[in-house]
Design a protein around this motif. Structure first.
Motif, PDB file in Angstrom:
ATOM      1  N   ALA A  98      58.446  45.905  53.139  1.00 25.26           N
ATOM      2  CA  ALA A  98      58.776  46.652  54.349  1.00 25.26           C
ATOM      3  C   ALA A  98      57.925  46.202  55.527  1.00 25.26           C
ATOM      4  CB  ALA A  98      58.576  48.149  54.118  1.00 25.26           C
ATOM      5  N   ARG A  99      58.542  46.157  56.680  1.00 21.35           N
ATOM      6  CA  ARG A  99      57.817  45.880  57.922  1.00 21.35           C
ATOM      7  C   ARG A  99      57.317  47.220  58.448  1.00 21.35           C
ATOM      8  NH1 ARG A  99      61.471  43.306  60.669  1.00 21.35           N
ATOM      9  NH2 ARG A  99      60.701  41.184  60.416  1.00 21.35           N
ATOM     10  N   ARG A 100      56.022  47.333  58.603  1.00 22.05           N
ATOM     11  CA  ARG A 100      55.411  48.603  58.983  1.00 22.05           C
ATOM     12  C   ARG A 100      55.284  48.709  60.512  1.00 22.05           C
ATOM     13  NH1 ARG A 100      50.179  48.641  55.070  1.00 22.05           N
ATOM     14  NH2 ARG A 100      50.122  50.837  55.683  1.00 22.05           N
ATOM     15  N   PRO A 101      55.653  49.864  61.059  1.00 23.64           N
ATOM     16  CA  PRO A 101      55.524  50.045  62.506  1.00 23.64           C
ATOM     17  C   PRO A 101      54.080  49.886  62.983  1.00 23.64           C
ATOM     18  CG  PRO A 101      56.890  51.766  61.538  1.00 23.64           C
ATOM     19  CD  PRO A 101      56.277  51.014  60.398  1.00 23.64           C
ATOM     20  N   SER A 102      53.123  50.171  62.097  1.00 23.97           N
ATOM     21  CA  SER A 102      51.713  50.101  62.484  1.00 23.97           C
ATOM     22  C   SER A 102      51.144  48.694  62.415  1.00 23.97           C
ATOM     23  CB  SER A 102      50.883  51.018  61.578  1.00 23.97           C
ATOM     24  OG  SER A 102      51.025  50.629  60.222  1.00 23.97           O
ATOM     25  N   LYS A 103      51.930  47.756  61.874  1.00 21.01           N
ATOM     26  CA  LYS A 103      51.462  46.371  61.753  1.00 21.01           C
ATOM     27  C   LYS A 103      52.439  45.457  62.491  1.00 21.01           C
ATOM     28  CE  LYS A 103      48.444  47.357  58.249  1.00 21.01           C
ATOM     29  NZ  LYS A 103      47.136  46.826  57.881  1.00 21.01           N
ATOM     30  N   ALA A 106      55.107  41.662  60.101  1.00 20.79           N
ATOM     31  CA  ALA A 106      54.790  41.198  58.746  1.00 20.79           C
ATOM     32  C   ALA A 106      55.347  42.193  57.734  1.00 20.79           C
ATOM     33  CB  ALA A 106      53.289  41.056  58.566  1.00 20.79           C
ATOM     34  N   TYR A 107      55.678  41.678  56.551  1.00 19.04           N
ATOM     35  CA  TYR A 107      56.190  42.534  55.486  1.00 19.04           C
ATOM     36  C   TYR A 107      55.096  42.808  54.470  1.00 19.04           C
ATOM     37  CZ  TYR A 107      61.077  42.442  56.935  1.00 19.04           C
ATOM     38  OH  TYR A 107      62.243  42.629  57.617  1.00 19.04           O
ATOM     39  N   TYR A 108      55.059  44.031  53.970  1.00 22.54           N
ATOM     40  CA  TYR A 108      54.079  44.447  52.979  1.00 22.54           C
ATOM     41  C   TYR A 108      54.807  45.011  51.771  1.00 22.54           C
ATOM     42  CZ  TYR A 108      50.877  43.897  56.877  1.00 22.54           C
ATOM     43  OH  TYR A 108      50.178  43.377  57.935  1.00 22.54           O
ATOM     44  N   THR A 109      54.241  44.784  50.596  1.00 20.92           N
ATOM     45  CA  THR A 109      54.880  45.219  49.357  1.00 20.92           C
ATOM     46  C   THR A 109      54.397  46.605  48.965  1.00 20.92           C
ATOM     47  OG1 THR A 109      55.065  42.941  48.584  1.00 20.92           O
ATOM     48  CG2 THR A 109      55.247  44.671  46.927  1.00 20.92           C
ATOM     49  N   GLY A 110      55.333  47.421  48.520  1.00 19.92           N
ATOM     50  CA  GLY A 110      54.984  48.765  48.075  1.00 19.92           C
ATOM     51  C   GLY A 110      56.061  49.337  47.185  1.00 19.92           C
ATOM     52  N   LYS A 124      54.812  53.882  49.533  1.00 21.44           N
ATOM     53  CA  LYS A 124      53.396  53.784  49.193  1.00 21.44           C
ATOM     54  C   LYS A 124      53.074  52.298  49.035  1.00 21.44           C
ATOM     55  CE  LYS A 124      51.951  54.854  45.047  1.00 21.44           C
ATOM     56  NZ  LYS A 124      51.562  55.657  43.855  1.00 21.44           N
ATOM     57  N   PHE A 125      52.262  51.776  49.928  1.00 16.72           N
ATOM     58  CA  PHE A 125      51.956  50.350  49.923  1.00 16.72           C
ATOM     59  C   PHE A 125      50.816  50.037  48.957  1.00 16.72           C
ATOM     60  CE2 PHE A 125      54.124  50.909  53.966  1.00 16.72           C
ATOM     61  CZ  PHE A 125      55.022  49.855  53.929  1.00 16.72           C
ATOM     62  N   ASP A 126      50.917  48.896  48.316  1.00 13.14           N
ATOM     63  CA  ASP A 126      49.934  48.511  47.296  1.00 13.14           C
ATOM     64  C   ASP A 126      48.506  48.480  47.850  1.00 13.14           C
ATOM     65  OD1 ASP A 126      52.084  48.247  45.638  1.00 13.14           O
ATOM     66  OD2 ASP A 126      52.128  46.058  45.682  1.00 13.14           O
ATOM     67  N   GLU A 127      48.369  48.033  49.071  1.00 13.77           N
ATOM     68  CA  GLU A 127      47.031  47.849  49.641  1.00 13.77           C
ATOM     69  C   GLU A 127      46.358  49.157  50.070  1.00 13.77           C
ATOM     70  OE1 GLU A 127      48.307  46.964  54.253  1.00 13.77           O
ATOM     71  OE2 GLU A 127      47.878  45.289  52.937  1.00 13.77           O
ATOM     72  N   VAL A 140      63.268  47.943  55.571  1.00 11.61           N
ATOM     73  CA  VAL A 140      62.978  47.910  54.142  1.00 11.61           C
ATOM     74  C   VAL A 140      63.909  46.944  53.417  1.00 11.61           C
ATOM     75  CG1 VAL A 140      62.944  49.261  52.014  1.00 11.61           C
ATOM     76  CG2 VAL A 140      62.072  50.257  54.129  1.00 11.61           C
ATOM     77  N   ILE A 141      63.328  46.068  52.610  1.00  5.74           N
ATOM     78  CA  ILE A 141      64.097  45.180  51.730  1.00  5.74           C
ATOM     79  C   ILE A 141      63.782  45.575  50.293  1.00  5.74           C
ATOM     80  CG2 ILE A 141      64.492  42.806  50.985  1.00  5.74           C
ATOM     81  CD1 ILE A 141      63.490  41.889  53.726  1.00  5.74           C
TER      82      ILE A 141
END
Length: 269
Positions: A98-103, A106-110, A124-127, A140-141
């Motif tokens: 998912a591309r986060r509005p706060s970032k 970039a895409y982050y995995t969750g 819920k993002f892994d990081e 979201v993908i």
């Protein structure tokens, strides 16, 4: 040519049906080889069933150049949905990027925690441990896999990344949702549907209705969207013509053998 096989390296366990994530790269050549091998099988089967004629194949009828890729796409989508058990929708338990509005960009995995509505979901993002974030649905993908025509599995980690692969993978993932949505309409009518796809003739499949349901129309539209994209690939025309030529020769050889087998009976008659 031998089709490459994929070795499963890691399985992600969550509550929703998930693909087995494998990191062994699948080359584009293997995907194309599998595609054309299945195209030949589909054309040969259609000839045997009388869905198309030898004359149409030998004349390289234009409908075959999109109808066959659409049918092969349907084969892949149907097989993938069967393997997954459920279409890759943004529902709790599914992994996603998912591309986060706060970032920025970039895409982050969750993992999807819960849907908020039609426009947003919570991830819920892994990081970030247990922290959740509300994400626009279009950002979201959902992680999924496609099972190729030879049984090989491709997913976001092991698939090729180029303009055609990106386009087709996303559209075929969406097609699993379309197929699931119209499952009641197609159950028990699979052969009718396959013939209608091959001949690009949706009207014959919905002839008893005044107009196709939105889900059927979306399925046909998606299949032919993918088929047209595939047919525009640089090497498609040459290799697909070879497929049609091979199917025609095989059908012609079968007819000659059948005539030979019947010769003694003709002499007796």
């Amino acid at each position: 040519e031998t089709i490459e096989t994929i070795e499963t390296i890691e399985t992600i366990e969550v509550t929703a049906p998930q693909p087995n994530i494998t990191e062994t790269l699948v080359r584009m050549k293997a995907i194309w080889d599998s595609f054309f091998k299945t195209s030949l099988q589909e054309v040969s089967s259609a000839l045997e069933k009388g869905w198309i004629t030898e004359e149409e194949v030998s004349d390289l009828e234009p409908f075959l150049f999109v109808g066959v890729p659409a049918l092969v796409t349907f084969h892949c989508v149907s097989r993938s949905l069967e393997q997954l058990g459920k279409a890759p929708r943004p529902v709790p338990g599914f992994r996603c990027d998912a591309r986060r509005p706060s970032k920025y960009n970039a895409y982050y995995t969750g993992q999807i925690v819960e849907p908020e509505g039609k426009e947003t979901i919570y991830v819920k993002f892994d990081e970030d441990g247990d922290k959740t974030e509300e994400i626009p649905i279009d950002n979201v993908i959902v992680h999924t896999s496609l099972w190729l025509y030879d049984g090989a599995e491709i997913n976001e980690k092991n698939r090729p990344h180029n303009s055609l692969a990106d386009l087709v993978f996303d559209k075929m993932s969406a097609l699993m949702i379309s197929l699931e949505d119209c499952s009641e309409s197609v159950t028990g009518r699979e052969d009718e549907l396959r013939k209608a796809i091959l001949r690009n003739d949706m009207a014959s499949f919905v002839e008893e209705r005044p107009s196709p349901s939105p889900s059927i129309a979306k399925l046909f539209g998606g299949l032919f969207d993918v088929a047209v994209s595939v047919s525009r690939a640089p090497t498609f025309q040459r290799r697909f013509k070879a497929v049609l030529d091979s199917a025609f020769k095989s059908a012609d050889d079968s007819a000659v053998r059948a005539a030979g087998d019947s010769a003694p009976m003709q002499q007796i008659l």
